[in-house]
Scaffold this active site. Sequence first.
Site, short mmCIF file in Angstrom:
data_model
loop_
_atom_site.label_atom_id
_atom_site.label_comp_id
_atom_site.label_asym_id
_atom_site.label_seq_id
_atom_site.Cartn_x
_atom_site.Cartn_y
_atom_site.Cartn_z
N GLY A 1 7.28 61.07 40.48
CA GLY A 1 7.82 61.37 41.25
C GLY A 1 7.78 60.31 42.67
O GLY A 1 8.92 60.59 43.60
N ASP B 1 -5.01 61.65 41.68
CA ASP B 1 -3.52 61.78 40.65
C ASP B 1 -3.88 60.73 39.15
O ASP B 1 -3.00 60.10 38.71
CB ASP B 1 -3.02 61.35 42.11
CG ASP B 1 -0.81 61.92 40.23
OD1 ASP B 1 -1.20 62.41 39.46
OD2 ASP B 1 0.34 60.99 41.18
#
Length: 606
Positions: free
Chosen positions: A450, A566
Amino acid sequence: MISFPSFFFLFFFFVPLSCFSSLVTLSGNKTIVSDGQEYECGFFQPDNLTSHWYLGIWLKEDPIRTSLWVANRDNPLTTPNGTLDIIDKELVLVDKDNARVWSAKLSREVDKSRMVAQLEDNGNLVVKSSKHSEEEYSWQSFDTPTDTLLPQMRLGINPNTKNHIVLKSWNSSIDPSSGYFSLGIEDESYEIFVIYLQHPHAENRYRSIVWNGFQFGDMPPILKQLDAPDSFVMTTYQSSKSRLTLTPDGDYEVYMWVQEETTWQLSWSTTQDSCFKDARCGSYGFCSKNTIPRCHCLQGFHPKNDVIESGGCARITAPKCKEDDKFMILKNMKLPENPDDTLHASALEACESLCRRECNCTAFARIKLQNGQNTDHRCITWIGELHDMQNYTVGGQDLHVRLKEPVPTQTQMMMTEIAGEDQLFAVMDLSTIVEATDNFSSTNVLGRGGFGIVYKGILPNGKEVAVKRLSNNSSQGTFEFRNEVTTILNILHKNLVRLLGCCCEGSERILVYEYLQNLSLDRFIFVDEARSRLLNWATRFRIINEIAQGLSYLHNFRDSPIIHRDLKPSNILLDTNMISKISDFGMAKILQSGQTEAETERLVGT
Ligand SMILES: *[C@@H]1O[C@H](CO)[C@@H](O)[C@H](O)[C@H]1NC(C)=O
Ligand SMILES: *[C@@H]1O[C@H](CO)[C@@H](O)[C@H](O)[C@H]1NC(C)=O
Ligand SMILES: *[C@@H]1O[C@H](CO)[C@@H](O)[C@H](O)[C@H]1NC(C)=O
Ligand SMILES: *[C@@H]1O[C@H](CO)[C@@H](O)[C@H](O)[C@H]1NC(C)=O
Ligand SMILES: *[C@@H]1O[C@H](CO)[C@@H](O)[C@H](O)[C@H]1NC(C)=O
Ligand SMILES: *[C@@H]1O[C@H](CO)[C@@H](O)[C@H](O)[C@H]1NC(C)=O
Ligand SMILES: *[C@@H]1O[C@H](CO)[C@@H](O)[C@H](O)[C@H]1NC(C)=O
Ligand SMILES: *[C@@H]1O[C@H](CO)[C@@H](O)[C@H](O)[C@H]1NC(C)=O
Ligand SMILES: *[C@@H]1O[C@H](CO)[C@@H](O)[C@H](O)[C@H]1NC(C)=O
Ligand SMILES: *[C@@H]1O[C@H](CO)[C@@H](O)[C@H](O)[C@H]1NC(C)=O
């Protein structure tokens, strides 16, 4: 006790000249004392064990007779009985059996019968004609120091005799024989005078400390430049009796005489300076005596391999030659060896433009030299690699090093500020990154996320890196970028991927990480079945443990715990030895101290 002048006076006037056989006879208790009772010359025994006696000079008040000069250092007497005499244009010391143990050349033919040996109030033993006491000495001990300099003694070239005056260490603290080190001044490189140290069993002499127009390195300013540039004289230090002594180990020390305690007190020494005997840290590396490890790379350079000492440092940015190259000022530096040129340049700007004009000029320094009554400003330039540098707290000089970087943008300047003193971190320019990644070639892509694309890159020095190019519209804006850089910069753990540099040009936001050979864990687990089999339970368990250690370090990081947010197999990277390292702190959010819960402003995918 008989002081010499009176003794000699009697001797001289009451013995017929023709019968006068020697200059002075000395024995155990018979010494020469200077007129003002400052210094004493006689026989001394450095240890009480051996019957080794030496003719030396010490401070009269010094109860332990710390030797400041020794005549027969390599040839001791067996009893404290000896005679100074003049034989054939030589000053000689003979023992009780009339055997010659030491000699020194007189500067000219003399009429022996008229000569006197006298100890002056500065500690100088001189031979001169008694009639003309103001005339030039026929010999003086100050011309041949042992391991110690006293005020008014010279070091370097003696303009009168053209002799090179050096100090030579004792063999050990109780053995005055010529030891392993000598200390001298050398115009080694144009007009930078350095004090060098030489070990007879080592090929190279050490460029110990460099003259900066005022002092040598960070040594107190006790040496002054004399009438000739390569000639120095010792001065009194803090209006006290002082001495500079070269130790048997090749260190040098400045002592001051403390009258109240009748002792020599150490006031400065090189013994604590790990850079002193050898400040070599490879090309573009510099030595710092207060840090472990002692070697560092100049800003804008990074280590070629793990040990700076062996590999030195290389530029992170590809060398180019631009008129607008910047110069970085390094303060209090020992200047590098082997300058290319020394030119007259009174203004700093003139010196800088001299260097700027020459593409290969890597650094310059402006030095001040005393030449007789004149003060000269010189510009020294270096071409190619810079070697043998050190940083000091005081002393040293300003060194201006050329930075091969484009004019920094505002963001870049901010990044340089972030980078601060950490020499391992580098702000790189875009062209270097473009070159390293073959213009972000798709063949170099390691992964996509991303945040942007990760490329494999090879820096100009051959180092493999992982280049993370953040996409313009990724969630990671300037705020996150700064966040990631400032945070990761300080996070150093064996199970965390290390940030090596960043680039911030135009709209580009790029992070440069260490490259890990075996890429990410997801490739092992999900992508490649054959590789998956390589991960046995022992390895998996170890990897889990390592991840836990990395996380634990993050969670306990200083005062502000770092939460990864993450963590996933694609963010676990493996090095050559399959050691795992956590990557991608872009999503990390630093918790304020004392805060155990945090609201996130942005959504996180995992
Ligand atoms: C040598 O010196 C000692 C001590 O001063 C003295 O007693 C002795 O007489 C001297 N010997 C000779 C041969 O001069
Ligand atoms: C030397 O001096 C010491 C004390 O200062 C004395 O005991 C000794 O007898 C002296 N020796 C000679 C040979 O004069
Ligand atoms: C030699 O002896 C004297 C007096 O006995 C003592 O003060 C000194 O420390 C000794 N020196 C050494 C090197 O042992
Ligand atoms: C210097 O010291 C070393 C070891 O302490 C010894 O082996 C050597 O012989 C000494 N040199 C001289 C000239 O005395
Ligand atoms: C400057 O560097 C180039 C390339 O490294 C070299 O060919 C040239 O001789 C150098 N010039 C000088 C003056 O050293
Ligand atoms: C020399 O540089 C190192 C690395 O930047 C630094 O840690 C050290 O404090 C400096 N030493 C001095 C004396 O300035
Ligand atoms: C890199 O690629 C871009 C387009 O992808 C191109 O515009 C640019 O000129 C290239 N740069 C270099 C240095 O090759
Ligand atoms: C970001 O956008 C600019 C133009 O808006 C473009 O030049 C640049 O290549 C983009 N960067 C990336 C990483 O996509
Ligand atoms: C962001 O990137 C996506 C592709 O990843 C593109 O479709 C979109 O137009 C970009 N948005 C902006 C504002 O540039
Ligand atoms: C990890 O990388 C090294 C070096 O590239 C390679 O020799 C080794 O086989 C790799 N290990 C695995 C399990 O792939």
